[in-house]
Design an enzyme around this catalytic site. Structure first.
Site, PDB file in Angstrom:
ATOM      1  N   THR A  18       0.796  -1.221   0.000  1.00  0.00           N
ATOM      2  CA  THR A  18       0.000   0.000   0.000  1.00  0.00           C
ATOM      3  C   THR A  18       0.828   1.269   0.000  1.00  0.00           C
ATOM      4  OG1 THR A  18      -1.475  -1.284   1.369  1.00  0.00           O
ATOM      5  CG2 THR A  18      -2.064   0.969   1.043  1.00  0.00           C
ATOM      6  N   THR A  94       1.069  -4.750   4.370  1.00  0.00           N
ATOM      7  CA  THR A  94       1.038  -4.989   5.817  1.00  0.00           C
ATOM      8  C   THR A  94       0.550  -6.386   6.186  1.00  0.00           C
ATOM      9  OG1 THR A  94      -1.158  -3.976   5.909  1.00  0.00           O
ATOM     10  CG2 THR A  94       0.741  -2.561   6.379  1.00  0.00           C
ATOM     11  N   ASP A  95      -0.232  -7.029   5.310  1.00  0.00           N
ATOM     12  CA  ASP A  95      -0.841  -8.316   5.689  1.00  0.00           C
ATOM     13  C   ASP A  95       0.182  -9.355   6.115  1.00  0.00           C
ATOM     14  OD1 ASP A  95      -3.232  -7.193   5.148  1.00  0.00           O
ATOM     15  OD2 ASP A  95      -3.889  -8.697   3.683  1.00  0.00           O
ATOM     16  N   LYS A 171       0.449  -8.187  13.196  1.00  0.00           N
ATOM     17  CA  LYS A 171      -0.649  -7.303  12.797  1.00  0.00           C
ATOM     18  C   LYS A 171      -1.869  -7.715  13.607  1.00  0.00           C
ATOM     19  CE  LYS A 171      -3.066  -5.444   8.744  1.00  0.00           C
ATOM     20  NZ  LYS A 171      -3.251  -5.495   7.277  1.00  0.00           N
TER      21      LYS A 171
END
Ligand SMILES: [Zn+2]
Lengths: 348, 609
Positions: A18, A94-95, A171
């Protein structure tokens, strides 16, 4: 773009994600196309901090990350450090960022900061967290840090980023800016915004002289299974032929009595089984209850206070180098990159 | 002013909040809160992002002149979507239904698919930095003929509490935005079109009411002038005044332009630093400033101070532009000496910057960076004065004059909201929409069928209580009693501090039917309602305030009164009816119905006369 030769050199390696994404008007979805120059153009303040050497290692959404891309990434970072980069920034979706960060942590023994960064709100929106995260990550990459870390928003406000150890971060929220949290230890430090001042705690490994060391072999045939009540006993047989399996067990590290037979078969077939906990917080202990003692008798390795995903990555890495059951068990239970704490963290 | 001759063209955009249960893109209630009820605060910085063409929108760029930190207040009725911490939920179906109903009422054509777009807004009022908006229908017409171009569903922005602090309770409330064609040519027609659209919106019964729930933006231009958008006109009755004043402003700006051209006026783009000139000044503002710069406007003398709208001069426009850089304002020689600046200082200033009598000098005093930024803005506005009327977004001031907000947004301002899937509008859905009765039609019906007089009928039709009114009449209550109670009694009680909002429709209808049947006296209605609003049930309130007197007891009371006043009855005969009525009413204290009293008293009196 013109860069100031008097500034220290940082490398930016991009894997997509992202922080570098734009809207794809064809599909309407946010996709990840990266040109390192784009980042400097979008965030001019970076150019006042360092000279940048930018490479694109991959252009993928982070759910499509693979072990072979980890290897490419580890080699890319290794080259940058050998070529004199004062620090390396890796932009990443980020996942699966924490998987990749901990993989790099095991594969690369680094004397300089390797900082993973991403954003939770896409870069095309005025409220994106990408600018602040990128600036904080650059500041961390220039700091006294000497290990692999994740640098992301510490709160929902634009006040500071937290510096998390790669092997202790997870996360913990689907969408918030401050989704990343250190589990089992406090963050290594913080980077204030907009001052970009870095404060590192005593736990943070410091920058040192010396060469980076690369161990980039990993074993792909390793699984991760989260146990659940009523889990069919034959599910375990799906892992036949695997060299390793990490279990995320219940509580202190349990699976049902009905699963014992399946595990015996797996271990008998040469699979190394590591027990971690779905609780995420706290240490596994299989000596308290009967099922636990049965598991230990089978040869299940206690994963200490490792996160399940970190244990998975570590087992892949250990099995990439070792075969001997005793040595594998010893290494899994030995702290190598700050993934195991000798004393359990009393915070929560 | 002859507006037709001026070539006045005006259109309006009406923003109306919808009274839906939930917000447009999350499931939070559409409830406004007190700032004191906030549960937390956070802060963010917003920045202009490049469009796909690599350009930054000019309106957004203007907002970015200073880096601003925005603080947001959260509530237990707001969620992560308002915080820009979660992707938006699907478009609220209830809001879409209301929007479609309004579209159908104005003869519009719905789009096949509703696509949500992002409109860049970085003044802090949207946590995301954009406002989500979706075109729902096109091309309608009002009964009097004005054309409606578009109807959009939008999310309401956050409410500015003060400075750069915003409250998130309002963010995300659904709005419909109705845009008319620029077809209106007189100030009055603009007001009337706004009034009609407002009436249509209210006819749905699904829009919010009260201050701030409807806002009008007005687009105005005159021949040779420029399109100017005036934001946030809240009172309907001010609309024509706003239009008149904007037309006048453009006329005056064009006159200034012509005069400037006649004088061969020009703008000196480089400001002169004059900090040293004011070392010993008595002006406190100049004293405090660390940096003072002067902009020389050749041939502008007397024009910067010329009034272009009541209370507004060309100088006010320049000050508005300068304020975007964070300065408090400007000084110009058309208004000096004043504010502690002496005539000698002005003369000295003119001499130092080489300004003659025909020139105007503008002063900006602030910290260096801000002062230079503001001077550039003054130069820009002065150059625009040479060209005529700039295209602008302006905001309304209290009296109907306006001040500058930002340039009109460019076309790069909208881009697709990729987090919300498009919604198809099926033909059957459109067909099934039932049109609500227009309030104007309802008012006529109340007059014709229920015998209310014109004014009362209109008032009743426009009231939020119109539905209760109709139900009361259906259940046998006389229209005049129902209307009087709804419009008169409730308002009076509310003024006395009774919490009439707490009165449920069912309880209200119950009280009215009892009053109609005589079970409670009409005189007791206010007292009964007061008790119900205080928390009593209808039965409890009635027995506390107005335990009905039985007919026998009433008869006994009347006979008693007639007996003690036998003399009076003999003297006055039937003429005693009026005075005695008052006596009985007082004795009965609202426990018997006036009509029954009158009936019994008349009968008894007749027997004695
Ligand atoms: Zn919400």
């Amino acid at each position: 773009m013109e860069q100031n030769p008097d500034l220290p050199e940082l490398a930016i390696l991009s894997t997509g994600g992202t922080i570098a994404s734009r809207i794809d008007y064809r599909t309407g979805a946010v996709t990840s196309q990266f040109d390192a120059d784009d980042i400097l153009r979008a965030i001019p303040r970076l150019g006042e901090m360092a000279r940048f050497n930018a490479h694109q290692v991959a252009s993928i959404l982070s759910e499509n990350m693979t072990t072979s891309l980890w290897i490419d990434l580890a080699r890319g970072i290794y080259d940058e450090i050998r070529n004199g980069a004062m620090g390396v920034i890796v932009t990443h979706g980020t996942d699966t960022m924490s998987f990749s960060a901990s993989a790099i942590s095991f594969m690369l023994d680094t004397p300089v900061p390797v900082v993973f960064v991403g954003s939770q709100r896409s870069a095309d929106r005025p409220s994106s967290d990408n600018v602040m995260n990128a600036l904080c990550s650059a500041s961390a990459a220039l700091s006294d840090l000497g290990e692999v870390a994740v640098v992301m928003h510490a709160s929902t406000s634009d006040d500071r980023c937290a510096v998390h150890r790669a092997t202790k971060v997870r996360k913990m929220h689907t969408s918030r800016r401050d989704a990343f949290a250190s589990i089992g230890m406090p963050p290594l430090g913080y980077v204030d915004y907009p001052s970009l001042a870095v404060r590192l705690g005593d736990d943070a490994v410091r920058r040192r002289s010396g060469e980076a060391v690369l161990h980039d072999a990993v074993e792909e045939k390793v699984g991760l299974l989260s146990f659940y009540p009523g889990m069919p006993a034959d599910l375990l047989s799906q892992f036949e032929g695997y060299r390793g399996l990490v279990l995320a067990g219940t509580g202190l590290g349990h699976v049902s009595t009905a699963s014992i037979g399946g595990l015996r078969d797996l271990i008998g077939g040469g699979c190394h089984v590591v027990m971690t906990s779905q609780c995420l917080h706290g240490r596994v202990c299989d000596r308290v209850y009967d099922t636990g003692r049965d598991l230990l008798a089978l040869g299940v390795i206690e994963g200490e206070d490792m996160l399940p995903e970190v244990a998975l990555v570590k087992l892949m890495w250990v099995l990439g180098r070792h075969d001997d059951p005793g040595e594998v068990a010893r290494l899994v239970r030995t702290n190598l990159r700050g993934e195991i704490r000798r004393c359990s963290y009393n915070g929560f | 002013m002859d507006f037709e001759q001026l070539g006045l063209k005006a259109g309006i955009e009406i923003h109306q909040q919808l009274n839906t249960k939930e917000k447009l893109f999350c499931r939070c209630p559409t409830r406004l809160r007190d700032f004191e009820e906030r549960t937390g605060e956070f802060f963010r910085y917003l920045r202009a992002t490049e469009s796909e063409m690599g350009e930054i929108d000019r309106a957004a760029e203007e907002e970015m002149k200073v880096m601003r930190r925005f603080t947001y207040a959260t509530y237990d009725t707001t969620c992560l979507v308002e915080n820009d911490e979660e992707p938006p939920a699907p478009l609220n179906a209830e809001a879409l239904s209301i929007a479609l109903t309004i579209a159908k009422m104005t003869g519009m054509t719905p789009v096949d698919q509703v696509h949500v777009m992002r409109k860049l807004v970085i003044d802090g009022s949207n946590t995301s930095g954009f406002q989500r908006t979706a075109l729902v229908a096109l091309n309608g017409r009002l009964p009097e003929g004005a054309r409606i171009e578009t109807l959009c569903l939008e999310e309401e922005a956050a409410q500015r509490v003060e400075g750069e602090t915003f409250s998130l309770d309002r963010l995300g409330i659904p709005l419909v935005e109705i845009t008319t064609a620029p077809d209106m040519h007189t100030p009055e027609s603009v007001r009337e079109v706004a009034r009609t659209i407002g009436m249509i919106l209210r006819s749905t019964g699904c829009v919010k009411r009260g201050i701030g729930t409807i806002r009008q933006d007005i687009n105005i231009s005159i021949a040779e002038g420029a399109r100017v958008e005036i934001k946030g006109v809240q009172e309907l009755d001010l609309i024509d005044e706003v239009v008149r004043r904007e037309a006048a402003r453009q006329v005056n700006l064009l006159a200034i332009r012509d005069e400037l051209r006649r004088r061969n006026a020009s703008v000196t783009p480089e400001p002169v630093v004059v900090t040293g000139l004011f070392a010993d000044t008595k002006s406190s503002i100049l004293q405090r400033a660390t940096y003072i710069v002067a902009v020389v406007l050749r041939g502008f003398d007397g024009l910067v101070g010329r009034e272009i709208q009541p209370g507004r001069r060309l100088g006010s426009e320049m000050a508005d532009y300068a304020k975007k850089c964070g300065v408090g304002g400007i000084f110009h020689t058309d208004e000096l000496p004043a504010y502690g600046v002496t005539a000698e200082e002005v003369a000295h200033l003119r001499e130092c910057v080489g300004a003659g009598e025909a020139d105007c000098v503008v002063l900006v005093a602030a910290a260096k960076e801000r002062a230079l930024c503001a001077a550039q803005q003054v130069v820009r506005r002065a150059e625009l004065a040479l060209a005529g009327v700039p295209e602008e977004t302006r905001k309304m001031l209290e009296d109907g004059s306006t001040s500058y907000m930002r340039p009109l947004p460019g076309a790069a301002r909208m881009y697709p909201e990729t987090d919300v899937l498009p919604v198809r509008i099926r033909a059957e859905r459109w067909e099934e929409i039932e049109l609500p009765e227009l309030i104007s039609v309802k008012a006529e019906r109340f007059a014709a069928e229920m015998g209310l007089d014109g004014a009362l009928a209109r008032q009743m039709a426009y009231s939020e209580k119109a539905g209760v009114f109709e139900r009361a009449v259906e259940s046998g209550v006389r229209p005049s009693l129902a209307a009087r109670t709804l419009l008169g009694t409730l308002r009076e009680l509310s003024r006395e501090g009774v919490a009439v909002d707490r009165l449920e429709d069912a309880a209200f209808l119950d009280v009215l039917t009892r009053a109609e049947s005589g079970a409670i006296a009409k005189e007791a209605v206010p007292g009964v309602i007061t008790e119900i609003c205080g928390g009593l049930s209808v039965d409890a309130a009635v027995s506390k305030v107005a335990p009905a007197m039985s007919e026998e007891a009433l008869l006994a009371l009347i006979r008693d009164i007639l007996a003690t006043r036998a003399e009076f009855v003999r003297e006055r005969g039937m003429g005693a009816l009026g005075p005695l009525m008052g006596v009985v009413m007082q004795e009965a204290r609202g426990k018997a119905d006036g009509r029954l009293i009158s009936e019994l008293l008349k009968k008894e009196l007749r027997q004695r006369v």
